[in-house]
Design an enzyme around this catalytic site. Structure first.
Site, PDB file in Angstrom:
ATOM      1  N   ASP A 226       1.626  -1.044   0.003  1.00 37.23           N
ATOM      2  CA  ASP A 226      -0.169   0.239   0.250  1.00 37.23           C
ATOM      3  C   ASP A 226       0.906   1.373   0.052  1.00 37.23           C
ATOM      4  O   ASP A 226       0.242   2.363   0.373  1.00 37.23           O
ATOM      5  CB  ASP A 226      -0.870  -0.304   1.163  1.00 37.23           C
ATOM      6  CG  ASP A 226      -1.674  -1.606   1.332  1.00 37.23           C
ATOM      7  OD1 ASP A 226      -1.952  -1.614   2.067  1.00 37.23           O
ATOM      8  OD2 ASP A 226      -2.396  -1.614   0.058  1.00 37.23           O
TER       9      ASP A 226
HETATM   10  N1  LIG Z   1       2.559  -6.615  -2.733  1.00 40.81           N
HETATM   11  C1  LIG Z   1       1.433  -6.017  -2.990  1.00 40.81           C
HETATM   12  N2  LIG Z   1       0.536  -6.514  -2.848  1.00 40.81           N
HETATM   13  C2  LIG Z   1      -1.054  -6.221  -2.476  1.00 40.81           C
HETATM   14  C3  LIG Z   1      -1.071  -4.641  -2.166  1.00 40.81           C
HETATM   15  C4  LIG Z   1       0.183  -3.682  -2.382  1.00 40.81           C
HETATM   16  O1  LIG Z   1       0.269  -2.505  -2.426  1.00 40.81           O
HETATM   17  N3  LIG Z   1       1.749  -4.639  -2.652  1.00 40.81           N
HETATM   18  N4  LIG Z   1      -2.205  -4.549  -2.216  1.00 40.81           N
HETATM   19  C5  LIG Z   1      -3.091  -5.373  -1.276  1.00 40.81           C
HETATM   20  C6  LIG Z   1      -4.128  -5.212  -1.292  1.00 40.81           C
HETATM   21  N5  LIG Z   1      -5.069  -4.656   0.240  1.00 40.81           N
HETATM   22  C7  LIG Z   1      -5.490  -3.248   0.722  1.00 40.81           C
HETATM   23  O2  LIG Z   1      -5.152  -2.986  -0.584  1.00 40.81           O
HETATM   24  C8  LIG Z   1      -4.282  -5.072   1.430  1.00 40.81           C
HETATM   25  C9  LIG Z   1      -3.880  -6.976   1.264  1.00 40.81           C
HETATM   26  C10 LIG Z   1      -4.803  -7.732   1.611  1.00 40.81           C
HETATM   27  C11 LIG Z   1      -3.670  -7.390   3.456  1.00 40.81           C
HETATM   28  C12 LIG Z   1      -3.518  -8.553   4.480  1.00 40.81           C
HETATM   29  O3  LIG Z   1      -2.863  -7.736   5.524  1.00 40.81           O
HETATM   30  N6  LIG Z   1      -4.083  -9.729   3.923  1.00 40.81           N
HETATM   31  C13 LIG Z   1      -3.932 -11.284   5.093  1.00 40.81           C
HETATM   32  C14 LIG Z   1      -2.213 -11.526   4.509  1.00 40.81           C
HETATM   33  C15 LIG Z   1      -2.809 -12.001   3.364  1.00 40.81           C
HETATM   34  C16 LIG Z   1      -1.077 -11.827   2.743  1.00 40.81           C
HETATM   35  O4  LIG Z   1       0.261 -12.705   3.327  1.00 40.81           O
HETATM   36  O5  LIG Z   1      -0.613 -12.616   0.863  1.00 40.81           O
HETATM   37  C17 LIG Z   1      -4.263 -10.821   6.294  1.00 40.81           C
HETATM   38  O6  LIG Z   1      -5.316 -10.216   6.199  1.00 40.81           O
HETATM   39  O7  LIG Z   1      -3.348 -11.085   6.928  1.00 40.81           O
HETATM   40  C18 LIG Z   1      -3.609  -6.246   3.396  1.00 40.81           C
HETATM   41  C19 LIG Z   1      -4.281  -5.445   2.809  1.00 40.81           C
HETATM   42  C20 LIG Z   1      -3.602  -6.313  -2.538  1.00 40.81           C
HETATM   43  N7  LIG Z   1      -2.070  -7.052  -3.054  1.00 40.81           N
END
Ligand SMILES: Nc1nc2c(c(=O)[nH]1)N[C@@H](CN(C=O)c1ccc(C(=O)N[C@@H](CCC(=O)O)C(=O)O)cc1)CN2
Length: 282
Positions: A226
């Site tokens: 983000d």
């Molecule tokens: N490399 C990136 N990947 C993603 C981004 C980014 O900016 N850089 N944005 C996210 C979307 N997002 C918020 O908009 C977001 C999605 C998921 C999480 C998160 O912490 N998800 C899980 C963990 C999932 C994982 O480890 O893959 C959780 O809830 O713990 C935070 C923000 C999309 N991808």
């Protein structure tokens, strides 16, 4: 006639606009729209030019003719045929409001894109995709299978010659390697007014903080979660009486509008990268 869109950035110096205009005219191009900006902090010059050329003119011929100017000024530059729709993959998890909005806007011609497929780590929107006649790919992912899942994703992106990936509430963090491989070609909609409330559950973070405004941010995806270059943002008023769920319900419309505006700007080649920021020619 056809319209070409030339975008460029380089170190600022006198004579760039004249050199670009002369190079376009030398190839029989007529400039119909032009914008430029100089970032005084880093000394970078940015330009977006639309020019009309003969229908028979080839993009390769224009590129060959412009290359000497690009080299002379050490430009980062691209030229696109405005009539060619970029090929787009939409990725989603379990919240479908942005997906539905993008499909509606695509179907009504508001977003000039070729939709190659919809991909998700859940099967939730398979029927929605089939209803639209769009190929659907279900790629479940766990921490253990992430590398394999991303390899399949990258293979699909290459097979389908995808120009742009839209994360329409796709809630998996792309690995550093994948983020780098797709640099400048992945747009995410984050459901907060960044840089506030990065990461997971931003509406709950905002509610706990007692905010009076919530927002949405469309940004390019980078390895830094983000923190990628911001393309478009907007906000909505909220108050003390609202729960986090109320805020999420209000925020969904803002997310859709912000993402759609950002996607259109990208599709029309109006967004130029400026280190960790953007220059947007509206
Ligand atoms: N490399 C990136 N990947 C993603 C981004 C980014 O900016 N850089 N944005 C996210 C979307 N997002 C918020 O908009 C977001 C999605 C998921 C999480 C998160 O912490 N998800 C899980 C963990 C999932 C994982 O480890 O893959 C959780 O809830 O713990 C935070 C923000 C999309 N991808």
């Amino acid at each position: 006639m056809k319209t070409l869109v030339l975008t460029l950035s380089c170190a600022d110096r006198m004579g760039i606009v004249a050199a670009v205009g002369s190079a376009i005219a030398a190839q029989g191009g007529n400039i119909v729209e032009s914008g430029q900006y100089v970032d005084r902090e880093n000394g970078r010059f940015f330009m977006r030019v639309c020019c009309e050329v003969e229908e028979s003119g080839s993009l390769e011929a224009f590129r060959k003719g412009f290359s000497p100017v690009g080299a002379e000024y050490s430009m980062r530059w691209e030229v696109h045929d405005a009539a060619v729709k970029p090929r787009v993959m939409i990725m989603v998890s379990q919240q479908g409001h942005c997906l539905n909005d993008l499909l509606y806007r695509h179907g009504t011609g508001q977003l000039p894109m070729e939709l190659t497929s919809i991909l998700s780590n859940h099967d939730t929107f398979r029927r929605r995709a089939e209803h639209e006649g769009v190929p659907f790919h279900h790629l479940p992912v766990t921490a253990a299978s992430k590398a394999e899942q991303e390899a399949k994703l990258l293979e699909l992106i290459r097979e389908q010659r995808v120009d742009l990936v839209i994360l329409a509430r796709y809630m998996q963090i792309l690995s550093d390697d994948l983020s780098k491989a797709l640099s400048g070609r992945v747009i995410n909609i984050h459901h907060s007014f960044l840089p506030s409330f990065k990461g997971a559950r931003p509406y709950h973070q905002a509610h706990k903080r007692g905010v009076k405004l919530i927002g949405a941010t469309a940004h390019y995806v980078t390895a830094a979660l983000d923190e990628g270059p911001i393309i478009e943002q907007d906000v909505q008023r909220v108050d003390h009486s609202m729960t986090a769920e109320d805020m999420a319900a209000i925020g969904r419309d803002t997310e859709c509008q912000v993402l759609a505006r950002a996607v259109r700007l990208h599709l029309e080649h109006r967004v130029l990268l400026n280190d960790d920021r953007t220059v947007v020619f509206h």
